[in-house]
Enzyme design. Structure first.
Site, PDB file in Angstrom:
ATOM      1  N   ARG A 262       0.850  -1.185   0.000  1.00 61.60           N
ATOM      2  CA  ARG A 262       0.000   0.000   0.000  1.00 61.60           C
ATOM      3  C   ARG A 262       0.884   1.232   0.000  1.00 61.60           C
ATOM      4  O   ARG A 262       1.950   1.276   0.615  1.00 61.60           O
ATOM      5  CB  ARG A 262      -0.932   0.008   1.217  1.00 61.60           C
ATOM      6  CG  ARG A 262      -2.154  -0.895   1.046  1.00 61.60           C
ATOM      7  CD  ARG A 262      -3.066  -0.403  -0.080  1.00 61.60           C
ATOM      8  NE  ARG A 262      -4.199  -1.287  -0.334  1.00 61.60           N
ATOM      9  CZ  ARG A 262      -4.233  -2.228  -1.261  1.00 61.60           C
ATOM     10  NH1 ARG A 262      -3.157  -2.456  -2.000  1.00 61.60           N
ATOM     11  NH2 ARG A 262      -5.316  -2.956  -1.454  1.00 61.60           N
ATOM     12  N   GLU A 291      -4.191   7.895  -4.912  1.00 62.63           N
ATOM     13  CA  GLU A 291      -4.440   7.283  -6.218  1.00 62.63           C
ATOM     14  C   GLU A 291      -5.770   7.771  -6.781  1.00 62.63           C
ATOM     15  O   GLU A 291      -6.750   7.859  -6.036  1.00 62.63           O
ATOM     16  CB  GLU A 291      -4.445   5.758  -6.093  1.00 62.63           C
ATOM     17  CG  GLU A 291      -3.091   5.195  -5.671  1.00 62.63           C
ATOM     18  CD  GLU A 291      -3.066   3.668  -5.639  1.00 62.63           C
ATOM     19  OE1 GLU A 291      -4.093   3.026  -5.985  1.00 62.63           O
ATOM     20  OE2 GLU A 291      -2.024   3.109  -5.264  1.00 62.63           O
ATOM     21  N   HIS A 310      -1.045   0.956 -10.316  1.00 58.99           N
ATOM     22  CA  HIS A 310      -1.732  -0.041  -9.480  1.00 58.99           C
ATOM     23  C   HIS A 310      -2.315  -1.161 -10.346  1.00 58.99           C
ATOM     24  O   HIS A 310      -3.450  -1.588 -10.159  1.00 58.99           O
ATOM     25  CB  HIS A 310      -2.837   0.620  -8.656  1.00 58.99           C
ATOM     26  CG  HIS A 310      -3.162  -0.157  -7.396  1.00 58.99           C
ATOM     27  ND1 HIS A 310      -3.582   0.454  -6.242  1.00 58.99           N
ATOM     28  CD2 HIS A 310      -3.135  -1.489  -7.118  1.00 58.99           C
ATOM     29  CE1 HIS A 310      -3.794  -0.458  -5.305  1.00 58.99           C
ATOM     30  NE2 HIS A 310      -3.523  -1.646  -5.818  1.00 58.99           N
TER      31      HIS A 310
END
Length: 349
Positions: A262, A291, A310
């Site tokens: 993360r 994000e 991601h």
């Protein structure tokens, strides 16, 4: 539990995988209306097409569907607020499965009361993405060892420079932060390549391929000796900015940093300073503190940073693996056995 489990599909799920759930666990009564779910744009697109909108009548039907269930396949609309509404509107709800490996963060964001967290068990898809993320992590370690940014720059500039030494991963020491499903796979793959792997575990548990295991609070003692750090950690209060200014400054000069856990584990401001000082020679990042990564972030244009949006976990088989995991947990729930990947509702991982 009764002899059957009413499961509402709250996230996009292909019809063939709906059939898989009920074939793997025939005691599931599956409730699904594909017209109420946003179309998927790619595998594991559990948010679905952002242009999708329900009419007020469809929204009411969707909420009625999920409010009738004992269990949910997915957080409604991947929205913590919708999750909170559902938990409070449906007293029979006992189990919610999140599509993300780090679904604990979504549960925390729902702001549920203690009694609600006790009534409903939450599980995640941890482990489903392990091999895909581990491959990206190994790629990142290699990219740092083989000076990928320099090679890319020289090729783009048609520069045939003098020769220079590259590092060999087989001779490196790599610190893997977190030995869960992803970290264990990273350790196994790097060890098979000859690297020496140090791992962290709060429980003290080790895994094949790890030469030494330590508590994450003690990593300062090994940072000066490692050539690369791979973080697979979840985003919790305990892991927030674990790799901050002090930790990054302690690294062996030119170390590689890879993050597939993360984004909040790494202090990005401190990372940029460490890149400028040379403490970090290369960073391969699949996750970020915010994000999507803001367009103004210096990480986008830094010559020794690889930005992955991601996407390293995405795999064509991901949807099926999650469905198989859910079916297995449904059997466990009905049989009174412990569920896999239960969210810790104190640390939310």
């Amino acid at each position: 539990m009764t002899g059957r489990l009413r499961v509402a599909v709250a996230a996009p799920l292909a019809p063939e995988l709906c059939e898989l759930l009920t074939s793997r666990e025939p005691r599931i009564d599956l409730v699904v209306d594909q017209t109420l779910l946003p179309p998927m744009r790619h595998p594991a697109d559990f948010s679905g097409d952002p242009s999708f909108r329900r009419t007020p009548e469809q929204q009411a039907a969707y909420e009625q569907l999920i409010d009738s269930a004992d269990a949910l396949y997915g957080i409604p609309d991947v929205d913590p607020a919708a999750l909170a509404r559902t938990v409070r509107a449906n007293p029979r709800l006992r189990w919610v499965h999140t599509m993300a490996a780090g679904g604990g963060g979504q549960v925390r964001a729902a702001g549920l009361a203690d009694d609600e967290l006790e009534r409903v068990v939450f599980t995640t898809s941890a482990g489903v993405h392990g091999d895909a993320l581990a491959e990206f992590a190994v790629f990142g370690v290699f990219a740092g060892a083989k000076h990928l940014p320099r090679l890319a720059r020289q090729q783009s500039e048609r520069e045939w420079s003098g020769r220079w030494l590259m590092s060999q991963v087989s001779e490196q020491t790599v610190l893997v932060l977190g030995l869960g499903g992803i970290g264990s796979s990273v350790a196994e793959k790097l060890s098979a390549l000859g690297a020496t792997v140090i791992g962290t575990s709060r429980s003290g548990a080790s895994t094949p391929g790890v030469s030494r295991t330590m508590h994450p609070d003690d990593i300062a003692s090994v940072l000066p000796e490692v050539d690369a750090v791979v973080t697979t950690l979840p985003g919790t209060d305990a892991t927030h900015h674990l790799l901050g200014r002090e930790a990054l400054a302690a690294l062996k000069s030119g170390a590689t940093l890879v993050n597939v856990g993360r984004g909040t584990v790494v202090d990005e401001t401190a990372l940029l300073d460490a890149l400028e000082s040379g403490a970090v020679g290369f960073a391969a990042l699949d996750v970020f503190e915010v994000e999507p990564l803001p367009a103004e972030s210096p990480l986008w244009s830094h010559p020794r940073v690889l930005v992955s949006p991601h996407t390293a976990a995405l795999d064509a088989r991901e949807d099926r693996r999650i469905a198989e995991l859910f079916a297995d947990n449904a059997t466990r729930l009905l049989d009174g056995a412990p569920l896999r990947n239960v969210v810790d509702t104190v640390e939310f991982y």
